[in-house]
Design an enzyme around this catalytic site. Sequence first.
Site, PDB file in Angstrom:
ATOM      1  N   GLU A  53      22.229  -4.972 -17.308  1.00  0.00           N
ATOM      2  CA  GLU A  53      22.100  -3.983 -18.397  1.00  0.00           C
ATOM      3  C   GLU A  53      21.093  -4.454 -19.456  1.00  0.00           C
ATOM      4  O   GLU A  53      20.273  -3.676 -19.953  1.00  0.00           O
ATOM      5  CB  GLU A  53      23.458  -3.757 -19.058  1.00  0.00           C
TER       6      GLU A  53
ATOM      7  N   SER B 247      35.072  -8.886 -20.493  1.00  0.00           N
ATOM      8  CA  SER B 247      35.308  -8.083 -21.684  1.00  0.00           C
ATOM      9  C   SER B 247      36.250  -8.842 -22.605  1.00  0.00           C
ATOM     10  O   SER B 247      37.178  -9.502 -22.149  1.00  0.00           O
ATOM     11  CB  SER B 247      35.931  -6.743 -21.284  1.00  0.00           C
TER      12      SER B 247
END
Length: 486
Positions: free
Chosen positions: A291, A278
């Site tokens: 994802e 992140s």
Amino acid sequence: MSQKLWGGRFSGGVDARIDAFTSALSFDRRLVSHDLEGSMAHARMLLEQEVLTGSDGQAILAGLASLLADIEAGVLQVEGPDEDVHSWIERNLTDRIGEPALRLHTARSRNDQTATALRLYVRTSLVDLARRTGLLLELWLDLAAEHRETWLPGYTHLQRGQPVSLAHHLLAHFWSFEADARRLRTLHDGGFRSPLGAGALAGSPYPIAPKRSAELLGFVDSYPNSMLAVSDRDYVAEAIFVSSLAMVHLSRFATEVILWTTPEFGFATLDDSIAKGSSLMPQKKNPEAAEILRGKTGRVIGDLAGLLSVLQGLPLTYNSDLQEDKEGLFDALDTAAASLECAAAIAGGLNFCPDRMAAALVGGFLTATDLADYLVAKGVAFRSAHHLAGQAVRSAEEKGGELWELELAELQEVSSQIEADVFEILRPESSAGRKRHRGGPAPESVGDQLEEAAGALGELGDWLDGIEASPIRRAYDEGRLAGDAL
Ligand code: ARG
């Protein structure tokens, strides 16, 4: 403004905006080698039927071969003002061989030409997808073989249900992917007829031999109807559907990766090589690839919906709407190919955590069904046994413990038929071992399943090994395109 194939009846030029809007070259140029292959078959058929003279036929075949050689060697790029790859080929062939090039389009229209090239392209892509699926299956099988006695809960409703082995769980995915490979094979082997000879829509007055063109291209047959031949895009829909379903299967695996790598599940961790971080939260290790894989599934399903929407309501025969069959198809095939590779990378970088899986076998009364089955073995009807086992679960829950932590006397209050041997039955690790039928999770059944899976993989490998180039392509490869017998 470009030189058009159809300028005869026009006096003015086409508006540049219309030219740009209707052009297909930017995307259909990837069909170039397939279109050259289709053109070779057409020329060869015309030559054999003496629709072309020997010298024209030889010149055309040699010219097409030189274009293909240069394209494949990377010395010639498909670019220019042409409206599509077919126009590009005709222009370049004319530049190379002059007048005979203008005879190649005898008994042909771009309508049957484009449909031929696209079929050849799809057929090649299906083999590529099957090959990638095979690589994933191989990896998967190895992974499953390592985990025959790694136990974890099997889920229904995402609630813990009954114990299974990780091998059994992984093999469930294996068979979905294997079915994808099978669908690719079925479509490849049976789904392609040759549209050549259909012309624009109504065939041609020359003594052509559509079945011969089909044979040269390795298609199962020619079409029984020229109007269908130029307007049929079923194989495009089928190819996108097979890709979509493969994506759906991959997305189900992706979701498990996402769930299993949460600290809440903790059934697996991601190798650094397949995780992403992140930009803000320093601690994060995100399953982004999984994802995105799941996200791309939606996109490929969109490609299927897009194509079906283009096709629905189209009157016979060719309509330019059909040019819109390509980009969605290419996107679906490209995305499925990339996703299969990504899934293999993810599977290779998953570190399973058997301890966390084992810990999840506790606390969910996963052997309640085993208790019911135990009572059935003692002669109790299943519905009553189900009820009694439910009472045992309630007792354990009230006591704040596991089924196997109940005293024998407490269990006997539920049913007097329960004896001390029940405790072995209540252990989660023993549960799967009693389901020894075909398709069951017992280690020996899973052993059989692994063998069956290896057999299916071997069959896929044999099929892939047996794939041959079309007769016309082989003739080109062997330099006997214009020879006597093909
Ligand atoms: N580029 C067209 C396609 O992809 C082929 C040409 C069809 N014929 C025509 N008259 N525009 O479908």
